[in-house]
Enzyme design. Sequence first.
Site, PDB file in Angstrom:
ATOM      1  N   SER A 133       0.832  -1.205   0.000  1.00 15.89           N
ATOM      2  CA  SER A 133       0.000   0.000   0.000  1.00 15.89           C
ATOM      3  C   SER A 133       0.865   1.253   0.000  1.00 15.89           C
ATOM      4  CB  SER A 133      -0.925   0.009   1.224  1.00 15.89           C
ATOM      5  OG  SER A 133      -1.827  -1.074   1.202  1.00 15.89           O
ATOM      6  N   ARG A 179       0.621   7.500   6.045  1.00  9.32           N
ATOM      7  CA  ARG A 179      -0.240   6.615   6.826  1.00  9.32           C
ATOM      8  C   ARG A 179      -1.677   7.151   6.860  1.00  9.32           C
ATOM      9  NH1 ARG A 179       0.298   2.200   9.758  1.00  9.32           N
ATOM     10  NH2 ARG A 179       2.581   2.174   9.631  1.00  9.32           N
ATOM     11  N   HIS A 221      -3.139   6.219   3.531  1.00 10.65           N
ATOM     12  CA  HIS A 221      -3.401   4.781   3.544  1.00 10.65           C
ATOM     13  C   HIS A 221      -4.687   4.470   4.304  1.00 10.65           C
ATOM     14  CE1 HIS A 221      -2.599   0.723   5.539  1.00 10.65           C
ATOM     15  NE2 HIS A 221      -2.762   0.433   4.267  1.00 10.65           N
TER      16      HIS A 221
END
Length: 230
Positions: free
Chosen positions: A26, A50, A53
């Site tokens: 990812s 993050r 994501h």
Amino acid sequence: MTHIPAPEHPVELDPACTPQTIEERSFAIIDEEMPPPRPFEGLLWQVARRCVHTLGDTEIVHDLRLSHTALEAGVNALLAGCTVYTDTRMAAAGLPMRRLTPLGVTVTPIMALPGLDALARAKKTTRSRAGLESLAAQMQGHIMVIGNAPTALLGLLDVLEQGAPPPALIVGMPVGFVNAAQSKELLRRTAWPHFTLLGRKGGSAVAAACVNALADIALARRGLTQMAAL
């Protein structure tokens, strides 16, 4: 005349199938879709990536407000074994203790505070704001994570304006249509170390993602990354 549908293209699955490989894949996809120059670099990119994501949305980077000052304040608080206070149990659930226990960090959802229902009724406000106000005197050195309730973020800003000792870091990312964007814009204008995501988007998961990114950085500085991955 009989209509014959066109054949559909086969669905190609990514071979990544374990939590670690899925996360790594990812992050690689995000890096590919957002090549340099990026809005954030270095450690701040680790936090921003993050968040991307978690929400599955590369466009949010333009509304993220992250700073090196806030990052260092948060990492240092984690290294000192702070408490992470969250406005919801959902945000607390997004903070796996495998990352935090090696640092001596604890997580306390504001909603779990005793007597909160009665306190909220007495103050004629939400439980999250009432709980936040009850913590005003003990926030210093800790991290406040608000991912759901704009009332909690507004309450936090109010008690800070009234002279309450500020937390080490505010992660203010409430989601929604009523005062979410406004509360985050007010946070953006303050000098207190903070991370925020402007506009209506946000939520407990992305607020927790910021702390997880900081915990990864703190663990790396302690040389405990492998322990947290077990």
